[in-house]
Design an enzyme around this catalytic site. Structure first.
Site, PDB file in Angstrom:
ATOM      1  N   LYS A   9       3.369   9.550  10.350  1.00 17.91           N
ATOM      2  CA  LYS A   9       3.010   9.074   9.080  1.00 17.91           C
ATOM      3  C   LYS A   9       1.744   9.341   8.512  1.00 17.91           C
ATOM      4  O   LYS A   9       1.311   9.993   8.979  1.00 17.91           O
ATOM      5  CB  LYS A   9       3.300   7.794   9.469  1.00 17.91           C
ATOM      6  CG  LYS A   9       2.705   6.880   8.248  1.00 17.91           C
ATOM      7  CD  LYS A   9       2.526   5.673   8.127  1.00 17.91           C
ATOM      8  CE  LYS A   9       1.847   5.099   7.291  1.00 17.91           C
ATOM      9  NZ  LYS A   9       1.080   3.673   7.110  1.00 17.91           N
ATOM     10  N   GLU A  40       5.155  -2.492   7.899  1.00 19.18           N
ATOM     11  CA  GLU A  40       3.888  -2.147   9.055  1.00 19.18           C
ATOM     12  C   GLU A  40       3.494  -3.487   8.676  1.00 19.18           C
ATOM     13  O   GLU A  40       3.064  -3.833   7.196  1.00 19.18           O
ATOM     14  CB  GLU A  40       3.306  -0.855   8.750  1.00 19.18           C
ATOM     15  CG  GLU A  40       1.663  -0.968   9.206  1.00 19.18           C
ATOM     16  CD  GLU A  40       1.263   1.330   8.923  1.00 19.18           C
ATOM     17  OE1 GLU A  40       2.973   1.622   9.077  1.00 19.18           O
ATOM     18  OE2 GLU A  40       0.172   1.273   8.770  1.00 19.18           O
ATOM     19  N   ASP A  53       4.243   0.329   4.167  1.00 18.67           N
ATOM     20  CA  ASP A  53       3.218  -0.753   4.300  1.00 18.67           C
ATOM     21  C   ASP A  53       2.338  -1.289   3.880  1.00 18.67           C
ATOM     22  O   ASP A  53       1.958  -1.190   2.754  1.00 18.67           O
ATOM     23  CB  ASP A  53       2.225   0.683   4.531  1.00 18.67           C
ATOM     24  CG  ASP A  53       0.568   0.300   5.751  1.00 18.67           C
ATOM     25  OD1 ASP A  53       1.073  -0.873   6.151  1.00 18.67           O
ATOM     26  OD2 ASP A  53       0.072   0.697   6.300  1.00 18.67           O
ATOM     27  N   ARG A  81      -4.943   9.311   8.617  1.00 17.25           N
ATOM     28  CA  ARG A  81      -5.743   8.457   7.712  1.00 17.25           C
ATOM     29  C   ARG A  81      -5.557   8.559   6.376  1.00 17.25           C
ATOM     30  O   ARG A  81      -5.447   9.535   5.999  1.00 17.25           O
ATOM     31  CB  ARG A  81      -7.114   8.025   8.174  1.00 17.25           C
ATOM     32  CG  ARG A  81      -7.148   7.904   9.283  1.00 17.25           C
ATOM     33  CD  ARG A  81      -6.738   7.054  10.158  1.00 17.25           C
ATOM     34  NE  ARG A  81      -6.958   5.234   9.430  1.00 17.25           N
ATOM     35  CZ  ARG A  81      -7.213   4.682   9.590  1.00 17.25           C
ATOM     36  NH1 ARG A  81      -8.104   4.924  10.965  1.00 17.25           N
ATOM     37  NH2 ARG A  81      -7.959   3.917   9.162  1.00 17.25           N
ATOM     38  N   SER A  82      -6.194   7.483   5.063  1.00 20.18           N
ATOM     39  CA  SER A  82      -6.189   8.007   4.304  1.00 20.18           C
ATOM     40  C   SER A  82      -7.213   9.104   3.280  1.00 20.18           C
ATOM     41  O   SER A  82      -7.068  10.021   2.856  1.00 20.18           O
ATOM     42  CB  SER A  82      -5.802   6.517   3.138  1.00 20.18           C
ATOM     43  OG  SER A  82      -6.952   5.901   3.494  1.00 20.18           O
ATOM     44  N   ASP A 117      -0.699  -2.046  12.680  1.00 18.78           N
ATOM     45  CA  ASP A 117      -1.624  -1.043  12.119  1.00 18.78           C
ATOM     46  C   ASP A 117      -2.987  -1.760  12.409  1.00 18.78           C
ATOM     47  O   ASP A 117      -3.185  -1.970  13.708  1.00 18.78           O
ATOM     48  CB  ASP A 117      -1.657  -0.228  11.346  1.00 18.78           C
ATOM     49  CG  ASP A 117      -2.401   0.158  10.810  1.00 18.78           C
ATOM     50  OD1 ASP A 117      -3.268   0.442  11.704  1.00 18.78           O
ATOM     51  OD2 ASP A 117      -2.246   0.973   9.392  1.00 18.78           O
ATOM     52  N   GLN A 120       1.029  -0.944   0.273  1.00 13.19           N
ATOM     53  CA  GLN A 120       0.054  -0.005   0.068  1.00 13.19           C
ATOM     54  C   GLN A 120       0.739   1.538   0.556  1.00 13.19           C
ATOM     55  O   GLN A 120       0.461   2.185  -0.777  1.00 13.19           O
ATOM     56  CB  GLN A 120      -1.089   0.218   1.505  1.00 13.19           C
ATOM     57  CG  GLN A 120      -2.024   1.115   0.957  1.00 13.19           C
ATOM     58  CD  GLN A 120      -2.967   1.179   2.510  1.00 13.19           C
ATOM     59  OE1 GLN A 120      -3.511   0.731   2.683  1.00 13.19           O
ATOM     60  NE2 GLN A 120      -2.354   2.270   3.838  1.00 13.19           N
ATOM     61  N   GLU A 153      -3.295   9.281  -1.338  1.00 11.30           N
ATOM     62  CA  GLU A 153      -2.124  10.476   0.136  1.00 11.30           C
ATOM     63  C   GLU A 153      -0.644  11.303  -0.601  1.00 11.30           C
ATOM     64  O   GLU A 153       0.004  11.888   0.014  1.00 11.30           O
ATOM     65  CB  GLU A 153      -1.406   9.214   0.727  1.00 11.30           C
ATOM     66  CG  GLU A 153      -3.252   8.324   1.908  1.00 11.30           C
ATOM     67  CD  GLU A 153      -2.288   7.882   3.021  1.00 11.30           C
ATOM     68  OE1 GLU A 153      -0.897   7.839   3.433  1.00 11.30           O
ATOM     69  OE2 GLU A 153      -3.115   7.393   3.701  1.00 11.30           O
ATOM     70  N   LYS A 170      -3.509   5.724  15.679  1.00 15.67           N
ATOM     71  CA  LYS A 170      -4.314   6.603  14.993  1.00 15.67           C
ATOM     72  C   LYS A 170      -5.566   7.232  16.061  1.00 15.67           C
ATOM     73  O   LYS A 170      -6.368   5.745  16.445  1.00 15.67           O
ATOM     74  CB  LYS A 170      -4.745   5.624  13.586  1.00 15.67           C
ATOM     75  CG  LYS A 170      -4.062   5.711  12.089  1.00 15.67           C
ATOM     76  CD  LYS A 170      -4.270   4.120  12.272  1.00 15.67           C
ATOM     77  CE  LYS A 170      -3.189   4.358  10.353  1.00 15.67           C
ATOM     78  NZ  LYS A 170      -3.863   3.384   9.843  1.00 15.67           N
TER      79      LYS A 170
HETATM   80  O1  LIG Z   1      -2.728   1.933   6.766  1.00 16.02           O
HETATM   81  C1  LIG Z   1      -2.498   2.762   7.019  1.00 16.02           C
HETATM   82  O2  LIG Z   1      -1.668   3.012   7.435  1.00 16.02           O
HETATM   83  C2  LIG Z   1      -3.356   4.159   6.603  1.00 16.02           C
HETATM   84  C3  LIG Z   1      -2.589   5.271   6.003  1.00 16.02           C
HETATM   85  O3  LIG Z   1      -1.828   4.907   4.851  1.00 16.02           O
HETATM   86  O4  LIG Z   1      -4.560   3.787   5.578  1.00 16.02           O
HETATM   87  P1  LIG Z   1      -5.777   3.861   6.084  1.00 16.02           P
HETATM   88  O5  LIG Z   1      -6.481   5.944   6.629  1.00 16.02           O
HETATM   89  O6  LIG Z   1      -6.744   3.496   4.887  1.00 16.02           O
HETATM   90  O7  LIG Z   1      -6.158   3.071   7.063  1.00 16.02           O
HETATM   91 MG   LIG Z   2      -1.418   0.662   7.468  1.00 14.92          MG
END
Ligand SMILES: O=C(O)[C@@H](CO)OP(=O)(O)O
Ligand SMILES: [Mg+2]
Length: 430
Positions: free
Chosen positions: A387, A284, A241, A365-366, A311, A162, A204, A336
């Site tokens: 991040k 990650e 990640d 977040r994305s 995560d 990702q 992102e 997060k």
């Molecule tokens: O997986 C992640 O770490 C986040 C940020 O890149 O993505 P998302 O907010 O879509 O979960």
């Molecule tokens: Mg992640």
């Protein structure tokens, strides 16, 4: 400290053009705090649940319920409370919602209010949020993890991995880390242009990937570091990640771009192979959210020299941090706030990870907005790492630029977390 006089919420729009919640807390003193809920695309099943309708063409109905709940229930419960006791306010929010995953009032409503309360408390004493959070402790300016290519759920699954990011642990300052990363980012764009059509950027801000395999992307990223005039594994390291929760679970993983279907053990082998062949310092989610065995296999093999971040595996939950630690499943935690729903619970997860000696990374977040709360949390909580995504999208730049302001405000006192923020970097002698 002052008491809460009013709590209001409104619907705004996030960086993917989807509705989200902003909360505004006004104190009897006149101080105001405001915050906007972010939204993930690659979400773990154990996360707190937003009131959204992601599939709908106009997805505003869930969000309008979240906004209405703030007026009908949250505001009456918080008005009159002492703003200085964030933990008590967050406990009240959790109790009022009454579910294990905040799905009744919506984690998007709860997190916006919780963060707005924090901002109001800092405003009440006239302090910038990061300084308010330090409580007088010495803190470091975080090491940034910055995206160069965005893949997976953020780019039509053009790559399985990702986030292809870089880290500059020896940069000496946050400002210098951004300068180096800017060189790498723009060089990567030129390399992709030379290979064929350059197709814009992912959710992102990382380049929209156009690669024949996941390793092709790793090759081009390594080449971009070299061509930019910086040294891979000296000045600049790769951070991935994998977001493997999107690729499968303990029963098997699919790397579609590589036309591979892998068992958990083979997935671990594959990720370890990448770490052996490329200048990788951090990985990650190399496995799915409940596949602790594969996470542990990767951590046992390379965790001494590579940061292994949880995560979707940890979802900013102190209990899951403890369970993962017991299984040897990672050595760092992504933090997060909206994954768990309140500032206090997110801080508890960060503290649980830090107590284990793990690295801690405050993350966006994305789906984001101009809200810069996480820049302040990363500094004020002394997380060590931040991040946020890439360059070129203003919802990301707002955060990076806010850390630059904070670094400047610290003046000669500013200490860059650099390599000191996680054991693997220290072990690598950085
Ligand atoms: O997986 C992640 O770490 C986040 C940020 O890149 O993505 P998302 O907010 O879509 O979960
Ligand atoms: Mg992640």
């Amino acid at each position: 400290m002052s008491v809460i006089a009013a709590v209001v919420a409104r619907q705004l729009w996030d960086s993917r053009g989807r509705p989200t919640v902003e909360a505004e807390v006004t104190l009897a003193s006149g101080a105001v705090g405001r915050a906007i809920a972010p939204a993930g695309a690659s979400r773990g099943a154990h996360e707190a649940v937003d009131l959204r309708d992601d599939g709908a063409l106009f997805g505003g109905f869930g969000v309008s319920r979240a906004v209405a709940g703030v007026a009908a229930e949250i505001a009456p419960a918080l008005v009159g409370r002492d703003i200085g006791d964030q933990a008590a306010i967050d406990r009240a929010l959790v109790a009022l919602d009454g579910t294990a995953d905040k799905s009744r009032l919506g984690a998007n409503a709860v997190v916006a209010v919780s963060m707005a309360v924090l901002h109001a408390a800092a405003a009440d004493v006239g302090e910038p949020l990061w300084r308010y959070l330090t409580g007088g402790r010495k803190v470091r300016v975080p090491l940034p993890e910055i995206q160069i290519f965005g893949g997976g759920a953020h780019a039509g699954r053009r790559t399985d991995i990702q986030d292809f990011m870089v880290m500059c642990p020896k940069a000496g300052s946050f400002r210098r880390a951004l300068e180096i990363t800017s060189d790498v980012y723009r060089t990567a764009g030129r390399l992709m242009e030379a290979r064929g059509p350059l197709s814009g950027v992912a959710d992102e801000g990382g380049w929209w990937p156009d690669f024949v395999s996941n390793e092709d992307a790793l090759d081009v990223l390594t080449q971009a570091i070299e061509t930019s005039g910086h040294r891979p594994a000296e000045d600049v390291w790769i951070s991935l990640d994998v977001a493997a929760n999107e690729l499968g679970d303990a029963s098997g993983y699919e790397l579609a771009l590589d036309e591979l279907r892998l068992s958990g053990a083979e997935m671990a082998e594959r990720v370890i192979g990448w770490a052996n062949r490329y200048p990788i310092l951090s990985i990650e989610d190399p496995a799915g959210q409940d596949d602790f065995a594969t996470m542990a296999a990767v951590t046992a093999a390379i965790g001494g020299r590579v940061q292994i971040i949880g995560d979707d595996v940890l979802v900013t939950n102190a209990a899951r941090v403890a369970a993962a630690a017991a299984a040897g499943a990672c050595n760092a935690a992504l933090i997060k706030v909206n994954q768990v729903g309140t500032v206090t619970e997110a801080k508890a997860a960060l503290d649980a990870a830090a107590t284990l000696g793990w690295g801690t990374i405050v993350s966006a977040r994305s789906g984001e907005s101009e809200d810069v709360t996480i820049a302040h949390l990363a500094v004020g909580w002394d997380a060590g790492q931040l991040k946020v995504g890439s360059f070129t999208r203003s919802e990301r730049m707002a955060k990076w630029n806010e850390v630059l302001r904070i670094e400047e405000a610290m003046g000669g006192e500013a200490v860059f977390a650099g390599a000191s923020c996680f054991a693997a970097a220290v072990a690598a002698g950085l």
